[in-house]
Design a protein around this motif. Structure first.
Motif, PDB file in Angstrom:
ATOM      1  N   ASN A  34     115.955 -45.912   5.323  1.00 43.40           N
ATOM      2  CA  ASN A  34     115.596 -45.068   4.072  1.00 43.40           C
ATOM      3  C   ASN A  34     114.198 -44.460   4.085  1.00 43.40           C
ATOM      4  O   ASN A  34     113.810 -44.160   3.263  1.00 43.40           O
ATOM      5  CB  ASN A  34     116.059 -45.953   2.738  1.00 43.40           C
ATOM      6  N   GLU A  35     113.420 -45.005   5.250  1.00 39.94           N
ATOM      7  CA  GLU A  35     112.024 -44.742   5.224  1.00 39.94           C
ATOM      8  C   GLU A  35     111.686 -43.764   6.413  1.00 39.94           C
ATOM      9  O   GLU A  35     111.682 -44.048   7.673  1.00 39.94           O
ATOM     10  CB  GLU A  35     111.019 -45.990   5.563  1.00 39.94           C
ATOM     11  N   PRO A 175     124.578 -43.451  -3.006  1.00 36.44           N
ATOM     12  CA  PRO A 175     123.473 -44.315  -3.211  1.00 36.44           C
ATOM     13  C   PRO A 175     122.455 -44.195  -4.642  1.00 36.44           C
ATOM     14  O   PRO A 175     122.660 -43.141  -5.166  1.00 36.44           O
ATOM     15  CB  PRO A 175     122.405 -43.827  -1.964  1.00 36.44           C
ATOM     16  N   GLU A 176     121.873 -45.279  -4.905  1.00 32.07           N
ATOM     17  CA  GLU A 176     121.520 -45.126  -6.228  1.00 32.07           C
ATOM     18  C   GLU A 176     120.218 -43.841  -6.463  1.00 32.07           C
ATOM     19  O   GLU A 176     119.956 -43.644  -7.503  1.00 32.07           O
ATOM     20  CB  GLU A 176     120.718 -46.390  -6.583  1.00 32.07           C
ATOM     21  N   ASN A 177     119.679 -43.717  -5.231  1.00 29.74           N
ATOM     22  CA  ASN A 177     118.501 -42.746  -5.071  1.00 29.74           C
ATOM     23  C   ASN A 177     119.079 -41.431  -5.199  1.00 29.74           C
ATOM     24  O   ASN A 177     118.251 -40.511  -4.909  1.00 29.74           O
ATOM     25  CB  ASN A 177     117.466 -43.094  -4.046  1.00 29.74           C
ATOM     26  N   HIS A 178     120.400 -41.176  -5.106  1.00 28.53           N
ATOM     27  CA  HIS A 178     120.875 -39.866  -4.942  1.00 28.53           C
ATOM     28  C   HIS A 178     121.382 -39.295  -6.343  1.00 28.53           C
ATOM     29  O   HIS A 178     121.556 -40.129  -7.267  1.00 28.53           O
ATOM     30  CB  HIS A 178     122.225 -39.644  -3.980  1.00 28.53           C
ATOM     31  N   ARG A 180     123.600 -38.394  -9.403  1.00 29.44           N
ATOM     32  CA  ARG A 180     124.669 -38.867  -9.895  1.00 29.44           C
ATOM     33  C   ARG A 180     125.626 -37.863 -10.537  1.00 29.44           C
ATOM     34  O   ARG A 180     125.292 -36.818 -11.045  1.00 29.44           O
ATOM     35  CB  ARG A 180     124.412 -39.911 -10.992  1.00 29.44           C
TER      36      ARG A 180
END
Length: 268
Positions: A34-35, A175-178, A180
């Protein structure tokens, strides 16, 4: 011992298996995935709540095996493309990419636009084949790039042409950072995509780009990929292919891939 009790015992054993060293290695790979710019050892230890002593040898071994790298002049570890390379040795993906490459090259040269192929994996899309336009002015997506399922051409296609059970699974794994999903709005979008047989939306990532995409099916009738063209217009009118003709060519390319994968349809 009955088959039922054997299965129960087997499931119980699986739940209690532990491999601390392996788990640390997987934690490292998942963190670095993720980085884009990588992380230094201090950042890694803080994120994973581990000591330098616990992770130093793990980082060294992963670097020796080619899974991560420490670029010259940098103290940040980052993933190499080895994981991507290994995944493409998996027969279904290897078959898809091998047959897609010449078709996409022909498509790109015909419509003078870049194109890419996206598959679903773990809550998001992944670009597994990418072909640049022969034009001097291009817009393309990086091979291996991730695509959110929400608000993207490929995401809408992958969701729309999946059955209800698979679609729910896909949505639950975003994923939570995408972004919703808004279920009501999403259902309307997916219904329209199915009815028209393609997706055509203004890119949410780049100005002046119209994303045009068609589904690719396998021999079971399941969608396996989305063929997408990030269509760019030229202000000087030098574009030789308009969007209507591009739609025809993209559809034909997607249908040819599906046919080669064994998909049978009256329209192919």
């Amino acid at each position: 011992m009955t088959e039922k009790s054997k299965a129960k015992e087997s499931g119980s054993r699986k739940k209690h298996y532990t491999a601390p060293a392996l788990e640390k290695g997987l934690d490292l790979l998942e963190l670095l995935s993720n980085e884009v710019n990588g992380l230094n050892i201090g950042e890694i230890t803080r994120r994973l709540d581990k000591s330098v002593g616990e992770l130093f040898r793990m980082l060294a071994v992963l670097e020796q095996r080619g899974y991560i790298e420490l670029p010259a002049g940098s103290d940040k570890y980052r993933l190499t493309i080895k994981m991507f390379s290994l995944s493409n040795r998996f027969p279904p993906i290897k078959r898809l990419t091998s047959l897609a490459n010449p078709i996409m090259q022909s498509l790109s040269y015909t419509i003078e636009q870049s194109c890419h192929l996206v598959i679903y994996y773990e809550g998001k899309g992944h670009v597994v084949v990418q072909q640049d336009s022969p034009s001097t002015r291009i817009f393309s997506v990086r091979l291996g790039a991730e695509a959110p399922l929400m608000n993207t051409c490929s995401g809408h296609l992958l969701l729309a042409f999946s059955n209800k059970e698979k679609r729910e699974m896909m949505l639950n794994r975003i994923p939570e950072n995408h972004p919703r999903p808004n279920k009501r709005g999403l259902n309307a979008i997916l219904k329209q995509v199915v009815e028209q047989g393609f997706e055509n939306i203004t890119s949410a990532q780049a100005q002046g780009v119209q994303d045009i995409g068609y589904p690719v099916f396998d021999d079971t009738g399941q969608i396996v990929a989305a063929l997408v063209v990030p269509f760019i217009g030229f202000l000087d009118g030098s574009r030789s292919v308009d969007t209507d003709l591009a739609h025809v060519k993209i559809k034909l390319a997607a249908e040819e891939m599906s046919r080669l994968l064994g998909y049978e349809s009256e329209s192919i």
